[in-house]
Motif scaffolding. Structure first.
Motif, mmCIF file in Angstrom:
data_model
loop_
_atom_site.group_PDB
_atom_site.id
_atom_site.type_symbol
_atom_site.label_atom_id
_atom_site.label_comp_id
_atom_site.label_asym_id
_atom_site.label_seq_id
_atom_site.Cartn_x
_atom_site.Cartn_y
_atom_site.Cartn_z
ATOM 1 N N ASN A 18 0.833 -1.489 -0.024
ATOM 2 C CA ASN A 18 -0.152 0.476 -0.110
ATOM 3 C C ASN A 18 1.116 1.628 -0.140
ATOM 4 O OD1 ASN A 18 -2.071 1.460 0.010
ATOM 5 N ND2 ASN A 18 -2.162 1.419 3.056
ATOM 6 N N VAL A 19 2.468 1.449 0.855
ATOM 7 C CA VAL A 19 2.395 2.341 1.213
ATOM 8 C C VAL A 19 3.693 2.296 -0.084
ATOM 9 C CG1 VAL A 19 4.500 3.879 2.256
ATOM 10 C CG2 VAL A 19 2.559 2.453 3.493
ATOM 11 N N LEU A 20 4.666 1.551 -0.687
ATOM 12 C CA LEU A 20 5.296 1.754 -1.492
ATOM 13 C C LEU A 20 4.140 1.649 -2.806
ATOM 14 C CD1 LEU A 20 8.015 -1.057 -0.749
ATOM 15 C CD2 LEU A 20 8.083 1.818 -0.101
ATOM 16 N N TYR A 21 3.100 1.605 -3.182
ATOM 17 C CA TYR A 21 3.314 0.881 -4.799
ATOM 18 C C TYR A 21 1.311 1.629 -5.284
ATOM 19 C CZ TYR A 21 6.758 -1.146 -6.129
ATOM 20 O OH TYR A 21 8.418 -1.282 -6.058
ATOM 21 N N ASN A 22 1.066 2.434 -3.801
ATOM 22 C CA ASN A 22 -0.330 2.538 -4.190
ATOM 23 C C ASN A 22 -0.275 3.625 -3.461
ATOM 24 O OD1 ASN A 22 -1.879 0.452 -5.203
ATOM 25 N ND2 ASN A 22 -0.537 -0.650 -3.644
ATOM 26 N N ASP A 23 0.482 4.791 -2.764
ATOM 27 C CA ASP A 23 0.322 5.811 -1.737
ATOM 28 C C ASP A 23 -0.507 5.766 -0.970
ATOM 29 O OD1 ASP A 23 1.420 6.963 -4.407
ATOM 30 O OD2 ASP A 23 0.117 7.628 -5.405
ATOM 31 N N GLY A 24 -0.506 4.734 0.033
ATOM 32 C CA GLY A 24 -1.223 4.800 1.350
ATOM 33 C C GLY A 24 -2.765 4.678 1.212
ATOM 34 N N GLN A 25 -3.348 4.283 0.190
ATOM 35 C CA GLN A 25 -4.245 5.306 -0.045
ATOM 36 C C GLN A 25 -5.047 3.962 0.347
ATOM 37 O OE1 GLN A 25 -5.465 8.665 -0.684
ATOM 38 N NE2 GLN A 25 -3.206 9.159 -0.367
ATOM 39 N N MET A 26 -4.725 2.995 0.229
ATOM 40 C CA MET A 26 -5.919 2.013 0.498
ATOM 41 C C MET A 26 -6.348 1.650 2.256
ATOM 42 S SD MET A 26 -3.868 -0.859 -0.778
ATOM 43 C CE MET A 26 -4.603 -2.529 -0.756
ATOM 44 N N ASP A 27 -8.246 0.999 1.440
ATOM 45 C CA ASP A 27 -8.530 1.229 2.786
ATOM 46 C C ASP A 27 -8.089 -0.442 4.342
ATOM 47 O OD1 ASP A 27 -10.308 0.114 5.182
ATOM 48 O OD2 ASP A 27 -12.394 1.804 4.035
ATOM 49 N N VAL A 28 -7.994 -0.487 4.930
ATOM 50 C CA VAL A 28 -7.266 -1.371 4.971
ATOM 51 C C VAL A 28 -8.468 -2.792 5.431
ATOM 52 C CG1 VAL A 28 -5.527 -0.671 6.892
ATOM 53 C CG2 VAL A 28 -8.204 -0.670 7.729
ATOM 54 N N VAL A 29 -9.513 -2.365 5.266
ATOM 55 C CA VAL A 29 -10.876 -3.432 4.584
ATOM 56 C C VAL A 29 -10.377 -3.987 3.692
ATOM 57 C CG1 VAL A 29 -13.004 -3.962 4.411
ATOM 58 C CG2 VAL A 29 -12.373 -2.352 6.097
ATOM 59 N N ASP A 30 -9.453 -3.929 2.449
ATOM 60 C CA ASP A 30 -9.122 -4.548 1.736
ATOM 61 C C ASP A 30 -7.888 -4.948 1.975
ATOM 62 O OD1 ASP A 30 -10.949 -3.418 -0.842
ATOM 63 O OD2 ASP A 30 -9.668 -1.190 -0.617
ATOM 64 N N TYR A 31 -7.178 -4.800 2.819
ATOM 65 C CA TYR A 31 -6.047 -5.561 3.593
ATOM 66 C C TYR A 31 -6.556 -7.410 3.947
ATOM 67 C CZ TYR A 31 -3.147 -1.902 4.609
ATOM 68 O OH TYR A 31 -2.088 -0.223 4.560
ATOM 69 N N ALA A 32 -7.417 -6.968 4.582
ATOM 70 C CA ALA A 32 -8.978 -8.591 4.959
ATOM 71 C C ALA A 32 -9.223 -9.255 4.119
ATOM 72 C CB ALA A 32 -9.423 -7.875 5.965
ATOM 73 N N HIS A 33 -9.345 -8.319 2.775
ATOM 74 C CA HIS A 33 -9.821 -9.184 1.936
ATOM 75 C C HIS A 33 -9.471 -9.620 0.907
ATOM 76 C CE1 HIS A 33 -14.568 -8.554 1.743
ATOM 77 N NE2 HIS A 33 -14.434 -7.300 2.895
ATOM 78 N N ILE A 34 -7.611 -9.458 0.654
ATOM 79 C CA ILE A 34 -6.859 -9.622 -0.343
ATOM 80 C C ILE A 34 -6.121 -11.114 0.520
ATOM 81 C CG2 ILE A 34 -4.779 -9.097 -0.747
ATOM 82 C CD1 ILE A 34 -5.616 -6.259 -1.411
ATOM 83 N N GLY A 35 -6.322 -10.371 1.834
ATOM 84 C CA GLY A 35 -5.798 -11.736 2.855
ATOM 85 C C GLY A 35 -6.451 -12.708 2.679
ATOM 86 N N LYS A 36 -7.368 -12.644 3.408
ATOM 87 C CA LYS A 36 -8.615 -14.223 2.666
ATOM 88 C C LYS A 36 -8.533 -14.585 1.124
ATOM 89 C CE LYS A 36 -13.751 -15.024 2.983
ATOM 90 N NZ LYS A 36 -13.973 -15.055 1.511
ATOM 91 N N PHE A 37 -8.489 -13.547 0.102
ATOM 92 C CA PHE A 37 -8.827 -14.246 -0.871
ATOM 93 C C PHE A 37 -6.796 -15.025 -1.325
ATOM 94 C CE2 PHE A 37 -5.945 -13.351 -4.866
ATOM 95 C CZ PHE A 37 -6.392 -13.879 -5.974
ATOM 96 N N SER A 38 -6.265 -14.682 -0.367
ATOM 97 C CA SER A 38 -4.581 -15.350 -0.661
ATOM 98 C C SER A 38 -4.949 -16.795 -0.397
ATOM 99 C CB SER A 38 -3.804 -15.177 0.485
ATOM 100 O OG SER A 38 -2.224 -15.167 -0.024
ATOM 101 N N GLU A 39 -5.293 -16.297 1.309
ATOM 102 C CA GLU A 39 -5.488 -17.728 1.947
ATOM 103 C C GLU A 39 -6.340 -18.972 0.916
ATOM 104 O OE1 GLU A 39 -6.404 -18.425 6.368
ATOM 105 O OE2 GLU A 39 -4.771 -16.661 6.432
#
Length: 430
Positions: free
Chosen positions: A171-192
């Motif tokens: 998020n910080v390195l490639y998305n200007d820190g603009q992501m909602d952390v709820v998106d983090y959770a969905h991405i982690g779920k997707f990965s698992e």
């Protein structure tokens, strides 16, 4: 910042105040951790500008085995975390070193296919990168040096902590820190789900990503309702203790699967997929027929689901009204329901092995004597871990007491920290 400048910042008053919030009395100890991570990064990747990140483990406070049937949970981030130093590179390669697990691996961002085994940290990381692309975000190469003190196999989500750390870095390195952390959770779920073949929900990732005390209603699983509870847990002069009760010898896969499956069997009686789609009154009105159709344990587990959802609501209300005594009473009630109704404190495959129930019994005896505190099974259950919540003045005595039975080093004192997954460097620069 490069290493020497970063060290000065880590010893600033601002850093000391932040680490006190994150780690309590262990602030100085964790300052040394961050220095070691920065030094490890410099040694491996050169004296370059780097950013520091932190992602906590999590504890489930209530809502035991409710999320898979789209129920409610109360969870919190803890002061054990995954810490990393990271920086962009121009190679199109993600290079990660995990000092804790003695891993050193690289991933080409244009090749994110999972391995045939679909297991391990490399696949999990590939899944996160692919998850970013699936949701329309940017990825790229970076170098990272990571360490973690989130206890593995203790129900505090060491894997989700790592997942959310990688999300924060990207998020910080490639998305200007603009992501909602709820998106983090969905991405982690997707990965698992897609790269580990693990049909996990969003609880672990959401609690690690958001931070503090949060309640989640999974009635709409694609867009769960998340509310952060503004409550100063540290002001209550209580600590949360996780106790490892020992690992049994049985394969618990069938036990874990039986809980959601039996709850869903009750829902299926009404033509529904999950219990959140069925009113409790309908279940009670058809109880005799459901018992014949699904068996009594499925009915008990369904009743646990409904009553546990009510307890989550009651606990959130108590926290909002600063009624800590009522909050603890509901923790106790949640534990009793898991033990008696949900029945996930030992496996029927090996009833002679009851580490959780023995440790709970001993803890209940301690609480009864002191007339303070609460305890319950923690996480999935059947073997492994319990949670106790006790006044700080009793913690040392309890740890000595329970470790005399469960073994030295089996009890871990924790606190609820107010921060989820974030860039520590950005916080200190602000």
């Amino acid at each position: 910042m490069k290493l020497e400048e970063l060290k000065k910042v880590l010893h600033s008053d601002k850093a000391k105040a932040l680490f006190c919030q994150m780690y309590g009395s262990q602030g100085e100890e964790n300052t040394a951790r961050y220095e070691a991570v920065a030094e490890g990064f410099q040694k491996k990747f050169g004296d370059r500008d780097m950013l520091l990140f932190s992602s906590p483990g999590r504890t489930e406070i209530s809502g035991n085995h409710t999320d898979h049937n789209h129920g409610k949970v109360l969870a919190g981030s803890i002061n054990l975390d995954c810490v990393g130093a990271a920086a962009k590179n121009d190679s199109g390669i993600v290079h990660i070193i995990s000092a804790t697990y003695d891993q050193d691996f690289s991933i080409k961002v244009e090749d994110l296919k999972p391995s045939a085994k679909m297991a391990g940290t490399i696949d999990l990381t590939k899944g996160i990168l692919e998850g970013f692309l699936e949701r329309g975000y940017q990825i790229g190469g970076f170098d990272a040096y990571i360490t973690s003190n989130v206890i593995s196999a203790a129900g505090v989500s060491s894997s989700a902590s790592y997942e959310m750390l990688i999300c924060s870095i990207l998020n910080v390195l490639y998305n200007d820190g603009q992501m909602d952390v709820v998106d983090y959770a969905h991405i982690g779920k997707f990965s698992e789900n897609r790269y580990w073949n693990k049909q996990s929900g969003l609880l672990d990732q959401m609690a690690c990503a958001v931070g503090g005390l949060i309640t989640i209603d999974f009635k709409n699983p694609n867009a769960p309702k998340v509310e952060k509870i503004d409550f100063d847990f540290s002001a209550q002069n209580h600590s949360l203790i996780i106790v490892q009760t020992g690992k049994g010898h049985a394969d618990l896969s069938a036990d874990y699967s039986s809980v959601p499956n039996e709850m869903k069997a009750v829902a299926a009686y009404f033509g529904k997929e999950v219990l959140a789609e069925v009113d409790e009154k309908e279940v009670l009105a058809n109880l005799t027929k459901i018992r014949k159709k699904t068996g009594d344990r499925a009915v008990l587990r369904a009743l646990h689901f409904y009553e546990e959802n009510k307890r989550v609501d009651a606990e959130v209300k108590a926290l909002k009204e600063n009624d800590f005594a009522a909050f603890l009473q509901n923790i106790t009630a949640s534990g009793n329901s898991s033990w008696k109704w949900l029945q996930n404190c030992y496996t029927n495959q090996a009833p002679q092995e009851q580490g959780i129930t023995v440790t709970l019994a001993l803890t209940e005896m301690f609480i009864q004597e002191k007339q303070k505190g609460a305890c319950r099974v923690h996480g999935g259950g059947f073997a492994g871990v319990i949670m106790a919540m006790l006044p700080n003045e009793l913690v040392d005595e309890y740890v000595a007491y329970i470790e005399s039975y469960a073994g030295k080093g089996s009890a871990y004192r924790m606190m609820i920290r107010p921060y989820g997954s974030f860039c520590v460097s950005k916080m200190l620069e602000a």
